[in-house]
Design an enzyme around this catalytic site. Sequence first.
Site, PDB file in Angstrom:
ATOM      1  N   ARG A  39       0.695  -1.012   0.070  1.00  0.00           N
ATOM      2  CA  ARG A  39       0.607   0.302   0.314  1.00  0.00           C
ATOM      3  C   ARG A  39       0.787   1.587   0.218  1.00  0.00           C
ATOM      4  NH1 ARG A  39      -5.450  -1.600   3.671  1.00  0.00           N
ATOM      5  NH2 ARG A  39      -6.653  -2.212   2.014  1.00  0.00           N
ATOM      6  N   GLY A 374     -12.254  -4.399   0.250  1.00  0.00           N
ATOM      7  CA  GLY A 374     -14.360  -3.746   0.840  1.00  0.00           C
ATOM      8  C   GLY A 374     -14.461  -2.923  -0.307  1.00  0.00           C
TER       9      GLY A 374
END
Length: 395
Positions: A39, A374
């Site tokens: 990330r 998500g």
Amino acid sequence: MAPSTLEDLIASGVRGQRVFVRADLNVPLSGDGIGDDTRIRASLPTLRRLGAAGARIVLASHLGRPKGEAKANLSLHPVARRLAELLGRPVAFAPDCVGAEVEAAVQALGDGEFLMLENLRYHAGEEKNDSEFARQLARLADVYVNDAFGTSHRAHASTVGMVEHVGRVAAGDLLRSELEHLDVILHPERPLLCLLGGAKVSDKLAVLEALAPHADVLAIGGAMAYTFLAARGEPTGESLVEADRVDEARRVVAAAEAAGRKLLLPVDHVIAQRLEAAVPTRVEKSIPDGWMGLDIGPETAAIYAAEARNAKTVLWNGPMGVFEIDAFAKGTEIVATGVAESAANSVVGGGDSLAAINQLSLGDKIGHLSTGGGASLEYVQGLQLPGVAALERGR
Ligand code: ADP
Ligand code: MG
């Protein structure tokens, strides 16, 4: 209307401006270090471009779930250090994310310099989208850039609340790239294959319901397959079945049938009596009492891999079995290889799914690895992501 891009922003000038970048640097931790820096790396392009354009970059993220309290083990300081190494530039670190001391640190920034703020979720106002906390954050910014795709499905102070208080706003490169790649799933070249697995039907019910009529083929694996098999009245032994989701599973099957789509369930299973590394395993078509399904069997894996090769577009979320244990990793491996070898445009999302792909070193054969599990599942359902909607309003 799509949000403004980084190009638009840089073209209109950011030199000397305080550019608040909301990134998703919520990396996995291991011991007192960073477990996986994917990330952080994914956030580099936006940061490099803003730095090169002379912006004064104020970088903000959350890390873990400190629940509104300063928790030293969830400090972003190690992330700032790793970011500095990767950028090859110093990254100053502020001991908090709002307040007078932080405002002074922001004022001290020079053009092209970086300041990283401490964990946003040390303040309860972040997740509550508290308006006063949002105003405090906005005081640090002349310009707001959202590059936190993985958090864009949450309406928090740093993703939604502060946006209306900042005059100029844009989507970062990562956010924009994620949306472009996921648009391919909303408007696919067909056949579209959706592979869904992982632990629970309840985690992914909304996406199952949305994809059942949309995907040409919906292939289900992982533990969630057993709730579907139970819905069909098949024996599931000790497998993870969510008894309170059986009706919903039936609804998903009916939705696929009504739309004339194909919904595939496992036809064989790798089973064991306990979820442990060195237990005896068997491959069976039907699961006996006392045994549990822990991976899709070889015949199922071959069917799913063949569907991947035949598809023009593939979305995959959720491992096909307990891939963390070698004895139950084969189904995930065979399907992953099928997706990697397919000429289809492929998108893989979900923390564990990415871990499985990386474990197999297949990452560079996948069209797009989504940094937001998500968020990507909400987007492919056709839902508006609050963080993206806020950017569109601010345009
Ligand atoms: P992702 O993070 O990719 O969204 P999930 O978190 O939904 O995936 O699911 C991953 C977890 O599901 C893994 O820890 C894996 O061990 C577990 N899992 C997969 N298949 C089974 C199974 N048959 N029985 C129990 N757990 C399973
Ligand atoms: Mg997971």
